[in-house]
Design a protein around this motif. Sequence first.
Motif, PDB file in Angstrom:
ATOM      1  N   THR A  20     -15.713  42.791 -31.126  1.00  0.00           N
ATOM      2  CA  THR A  20     -14.637  42.662 -32.126  1.00  0.00           C
ATOM      3  C   THR A  20     -15.119  41.734 -33.228  1.00  0.00           C
ATOM      4  OG1 THR A  20     -13.507  40.694 -31.280  1.00  0.00           O
ATOM      5  CG2 THR A  20     -12.994  42.784 -30.206  1.00  0.00           C
ATOM      6  N   VAL A  23     -12.183  40.694 -39.990  1.00  0.00           N
ATOM      7  CA  VAL A  23     -12.537  41.125 -41.348  1.00  0.00           C
ATOM      8  C   VAL A  23     -12.181  40.010 -42.334  1.00  0.00           C
ATOM      9  CG1 VAL A  23     -12.127  42.843 -43.147  1.00  0.00           C
ATOM     10  CG2 VAL A  23     -12.137  43.532 -40.727  1.00  0.00           C
ATOM     11  N   GLN A  85      -5.561  45.928 -31.062  1.00  0.00           N
ATOM     12  CA  GLN A  85      -5.149  46.313 -32.419  1.00  0.00           C
ATOM     13  C   GLN A  85      -3.619  46.329 -32.548  1.00  0.00           C
ATOM     14  OE1 GLN A  85      -6.959  46.242 -34.827  1.00  0.00           O
ATOM     15  NE2 GLN A  85      -8.942  47.259 -34.606  1.00  0.00           N
ATOM     16  N   ARG A 102      -7.017  40.637 -39.330  1.00  0.00           N
ATOM     17  CA  ARG A 102      -7.409  42.038 -39.184  1.00  0.00           C
ATOM     18  C   ARG A 102      -8.800  42.086 -38.549  1.00  0.00           C
ATOM     19  NH1 ARG A 102      -3.861  45.002 -42.178  1.00  0.00           N
ATOM     20  NH2 ARG A 102      -2.734  43.899 -43.831  1.00  0.00           N
ATOM     21  N   ARG A 104     -11.987  44.648 -36.608  1.00  0.00           N
ATOM     22  CA  ARG A 104     -12.589  45.947 -36.346  1.00  0.00           C
ATOM     23  C   ARG A 104     -13.273  45.865 -34.982  1.00  0.00           C
ATOM     24  NH1 ARG A 104     -17.274  45.774 -41.022  1.00  0.00           N
ATOM     25  NH2 ARG A 104     -18.079  43.681 -40.555  1.00  0.00           N
ATOM     26  N   ALA A 134     -17.224  50.336 -38.528  1.00  0.00           N
ATOM     27  CA  ALA A 134     -15.765  50.336 -38.365  1.00  0.00           C
ATOM     28  C   ALA A 134     -15.111  49.632 -39.537  1.00  0.00           C
ATOM     29  CB  ALA A 134     -15.394  49.655 -37.058  1.00  0.00           C
ATOM     30  N   GLU A 135     -13.948  50.126 -39.932  1.00  0.00           N
ATOM     31  CA  GLU A 135     -13.183  49.515 -41.007  1.00  0.00           C
ATOM     32  C   GLU A 135     -12.119  48.594 -40.417  1.00  0.00           C
ATOM     33  OE1 GLU A 135     -11.619  52.800 -43.130  1.00  0.00           O
ATOM     34  OE2 GLU A 135     -13.562  53.433 -43.951  1.00  0.00           O
ATOM     35  N   SER A 136     -11.425  47.900 -41.285  1.00  0.00           N
ATOM     36  CA  SER A 136     -10.375  47.002 -40.840  1.00  0.00           C
ATOM     37  C   SER A 136      -9.299  47.761 -40.074  1.00  0.00           C
ATOM     38  CB  SER A 136      -9.758  46.295 -42.051  1.00  0.00           C
ATOM     39  OG  SER A 136      -8.676  45.494 -41.674  1.00  0.00           O
ATOM     40  N   ASP A 137      -8.810  47.192 -38.962  1.00  0.00           N
ATOM     41  CA  ASP A 137      -7.740  47.740 -38.123  1.00  0.00           C
ATOM     42  C   ASP A 137      -8.138  49.023 -37.417  1.00  0.00           C
ATOM     43  OD1 ASP A 137      -6.121  45.636 -38.991  1.00  0.00           O
ATOM     44  OD2 ASP A 137      -5.307  46.808 -40.659  1.00  0.00           O
ATOM     45  N   THR A 138      -9.433  49.279 -37.243  1.00  0.00           N
ATOM     46  CA  THR A 138      -9.873  50.526 -36.606  1.00  0.00           C
ATOM     47  C   THR A 138     -10.763  50.218 -35.409  1.00  0.00           C
ATOM     48  OG1 THR A 138     -11.867  50.756 -37.964  1.00  0.00           O
ATOM     49  CG2 THR A 138      -9.814  51.707 -38.828  1.00  0.00           C
ATOM     50  N   CYS A 140     -14.159  52.025 -33.488  1.00  0.00           N
ATOM     51  CA  CYS A 140     -15.208  53.027 -33.519  1.00  0.00           C
ATOM     52  C   CYS A 140     -15.904  53.062 -32.165  1.00  0.00           C
ATOM     53  CB  CYS A 140     -16.224  52.730 -34.619  1.00  0.00           C
ATOM     54  SG  CYS A 140     -15.659  53.192 -36.267  1.00  0.00           S
ATOM     55  N   ARG A 175     -14.178  57.495 -35.079  1.00  0.00           N
ATOM     56  CA  ARG A 175     -13.052  56.579 -35.266  1.00  0.00           C
ATOM     57  C   ARG A 175     -11.920  57.064 -34.383  1.00  0.00           C
ATOM     58  NH1 ARG A 175     -12.496  57.326 -40.207  1.00  0.00           N
ATOM     59  NH2 ARG A 175     -13.916  55.685 -40.899  1.00  0.00           N
TER      60      ARG A 175
END
Length: 883
Positions: A20, A23, A85, A102, A104, A134-138, A140, A175
Motif C-alpha cells: 500500500t 498518494v 479502500q 488516499r 493505492r 495503480a492510481e489513487s483509491d484503486t 491493481c 485494476r
Amino acid sequence: MAIADPQIPPLTRKITVVFTDIVASSLFFKTYGNLAGRRMLEEHNKMLIPIIKEHSGLVVKTVGDSIMAYFLNPAEAIKSAIKMQKRLSQFNLTQGEDHKIRIRIAVHCGDGLIEKEDIFGDVVNVAAKILPLAESDTICVSEEVRLIIGNGLPLRYEEVSLGHDVEAPVRKVYRVSWEDDVDLLPVTNIIILVNPVPFLGEKAFGKKWPFFLQAVYSYLNEGATETRILENKMILSCYDNLPESLSRLLDLLVTLRSKYLIETPLESLPLQIILHKDTTNCKDDSFVGDLSIGWENLKPDVAYLTKPAYDSWLENRPGDCDFKLVPYGKNIYRVETDGAGLIEDRVLFPHREIMALGNRRECFYCGSRRHHLSACPSKNLQLPARALTQIGYLSLDRVSRCFSRAFNNPEQYNEGLANLKESDLQSISEKNEAQIAYHAFFDLMEIYQLRFVRRVWRAEATGWNRFLGAESGQKEEGGTLWLAMDCLRVGQLEKAEHFLKAGEDKSGRDYRLYMLKGFLHLEKENYYEALYQFERARELSNNPLQRIYTLFLIARIHEILEDYGKAEELINSIIFLEPQCAEAHYRKVALLTKMGLYDSAMSRLKNIILQQKEFFLCALIDPQLLSMQRILEPLLAGMLEESRLSATEAVQRAETAVNILDDWLEKEEEAYKENRALVDKIRQLMAQSSYLGYTEAEDIARSLASRCRQVLINMRAGLHKIILLYGHQIKGYELYWKAYPLKGLFKVVEPRLQQIREKLNYAAALARRDEASLFKRARTLVDEMASELKEMLSIVHKMELIENLFRNLRRFGKRVLILEAVVLILGIAVYPVILFYVNRLYPVFEWNTFDDLWQHQKGVLFIGGIAGFLTAVALTFKDIWRS
C-alpha cells in the motif's frame, strides 16, 4: 506409530504480497509539516493494519507511507485490500479535501522466501513494481492473482496499460472493482489437531490401542466439516465455530478419561491436542508444519490454542465458560478449568508409567524392569550423578519433554552413556537434553551402581556425608580387585572370578573382596549368595562409610527379594549411624511406598525435599513412587507453588532493595554492576519455573536484599566518616592560619577556608537526610572538597616554606648581629688590651702596634666579621637540615 517430530517450515512458500502507498504524502508533509504528517501516518496505520491482521495477514514492515504485508490465502489478501479502500473512503467523508488519506494498493502472488518475520524473493519485487501502475483509491493485481481467485469472489477486472516506457513486471496487470455488498468476511477454519503419543499408550492400552484411536476419530468427526488422518498419523478435524469445537473437545477428554483410563496404569490420556484457526484451505496439510509449535513441549491430556485461535476466542467467547486460557510459551495458550473436566496439570510427570514398564525382575542397579541386571546401561556410566541437578533447573514441562524423548526410544542412548564427558553436563540444549535425562534416570539409584563402588574405594573420608561432599579420585586405582571390578563392568564374569581368586591370598581380610564377590553373584542372579558376601563385607568394614555402604547393598537385595520389612530395618540402621544421611531417608520413602504406607512416606518425603531441595526431582521422576502418584503429585505441585510464591516474595523484596540502592549509587560503581548481575541471575532462575530455580533464586534474593541494606548502611557511614575526617583536616588548617604570622602574603587563604568549611557543613547536613538525591549531592560535594583540600594542602606547604624561610632569615639575622657585635667588641676593646699586656710581658717581641693600632684593628674587624657571617650561615643551614 511414532510421534510426529516438529516440522521445520519450508524455506519457500506460495504467498500473496500486498503493498500500500499513500498518494501525495510528500506534499502533505511539505504543506502541513512533519508533526501533522506523523499524525496522519499514525491514523493511516491505526485503520489499515488491524484489517490486515483480521484476514490473517502479516505486516512485514512499514516504510514511510507504505505498508508491506503478505498472506497465505490470496482471497483473504484481496478482501483485505478492498476493506482497506472502503475503510478509508468512510474516513474521507468526514475530512476536508486537504486532509483526506488516499492510497493505492498492489497485489501479487508467487513463491517467496519466509525468514523469521521478513520475506524475500521475486514476488516482493514484482508487487513493488506493480504499485506505481495503480492510481489513487484503486487496487491493481497481477494476472497470477486473477487466475488464482477465479470466480471465488464477485470482482471485475480491467486490464491496465503497461505503456512503452515502463518495464513490465508481469505479463498483465488488472485494476479491480467490486460491488458495495461484496462479502468481505474472513473465511476461517477451526482445526483440532490430535497427536497420539504411542510410547505412552500402545503398551498401556495393549490391543485396545487401535480402538481407542478409532473412538477419538469418531467423536471428533461428529459435527466436523471434515475429519481425516494425516501422513504423520495426526488426526485433523475442521469446524466452523471455535467455542463449540473447544467445548466438544473438553467433553471428549472427560469421556475418554472415564472410559479408558480406569483400565490402564496411565494417569493421563496419551494424546497431545491443539486448536488452531486458519484461513488457508483445510485440505492443505502444509500449515501443520508451519505452526512450529514444538509437539515435544506439549503435555498429553491438555488442550492448547495457537495465537490465531486465542485471538478469535477473545472476540467470540461466551460469557458462561468455566475455563480460562493462560500463556504457555511463545504464541501458545493452555486451557485451564476448575471444573470436573480438564484439570490443570493433572499429571506433572506422565512418564513414570513408561519408565516402570517391563516384565523382568527389578534391576539391582537402576530399578528398571526392561533389562536383565547384567545388561544394565548404568554399568557404562563413568560420571557422578550430576545430571539430576542439571535437569532439576528445568521447568516441569521441559523435564517432561526431556524424558519423553529419552524413553520414546531409550536404546539409542545406551551406547552414548559411556561417551558422556564432564562438559556435556554443564548445559542442556535440545541436542543433549534427552541423553542427559536418560543419564538422570540412572542417577536416581547411583549408590547401587559400580561407578559408586569406585568412589567409595577411592575415598579418604570415613563418614558418609563428608564422603559425599568431598572430591572423588583421591586414591590411585590398581591391583587385582580393580581389574576384577572392570571385568564385572564389561560382563567378563570368568575373568572377574579369576582375579578374585587371585586376590584372596593377598586380600583375604579386605571388605572390598567380598563386596565384589557379592556383585559377581548378583550378575549370576544368585541373590542369597550375594547377600552372604555383602554381609561378610560389612563384618570386615573398617569405618562408618564402609559399614553404611554395605548396609545399603544388603538392604537393596532384601528390597529386590520383596522383603521390605528387613530392608527397612537395615535402612533404619543406616539412619542410626548417620542421622543426616538423606539417601537413607529417601530409600525409606521408596520402601514405605512399596509397602503401601503412603501417609508416612509423604511426610518423610516432604521433610527430605525441604532439607535437600535436589530430591524434588528425584520424587518427581522416580518410577518407584508410581503407586502413590495420585497423592504425590499434589504434594509436589503444592511445594512448587509454595516455592514460587516464597521466591517471588523474596525476589520482590530484593528488587525493591536493589532499586532503592540504585538511587543511591552511580551506574559506574562496582556495587551497582554486581547488584544488577545478581538481579539478572535471579530473573533467569525464576524464568526457569523449576523448584531448584525458585529455591536458589530465593536464597540469592534474600542474600541480595540483606547485602543492599548493609551496603547502604556502609555507604552512609563511610560518607559520615569522610566528612568527619575532612572536618578535622579543615580545623587543623584553620588553627594553623590563625597562628600564621605572615597573613599578608596569603590573603586568599581565609576566604577559601571559609568556603570549604561552609561546603563541608552543607554536605554534612545533606548526608544526614534520608534521601538518595541529597546523598549523591553530598558525595559530589565531598569529592569536590577532596580536590579543594588537595589544593589547600599545596598552599599550606607553600605557607610553611615561606614561614620557615622567614624564620631562618630571622635566626640568621640575629646570629649575624650577635657575632658581629662580639667581633666589634673584641676588635675595639679587647684587642688593644691584649696587645698591651703582650708587649709588657714579652718585650722581646718589640711589637710597635700602638703606632698603627687602627690598622691592626681594621684587619681584626674584617676577618672577624667574615668569620661571624660564615658562622651564622653555617648554623642556619644546620637548623634547616635538622628540620
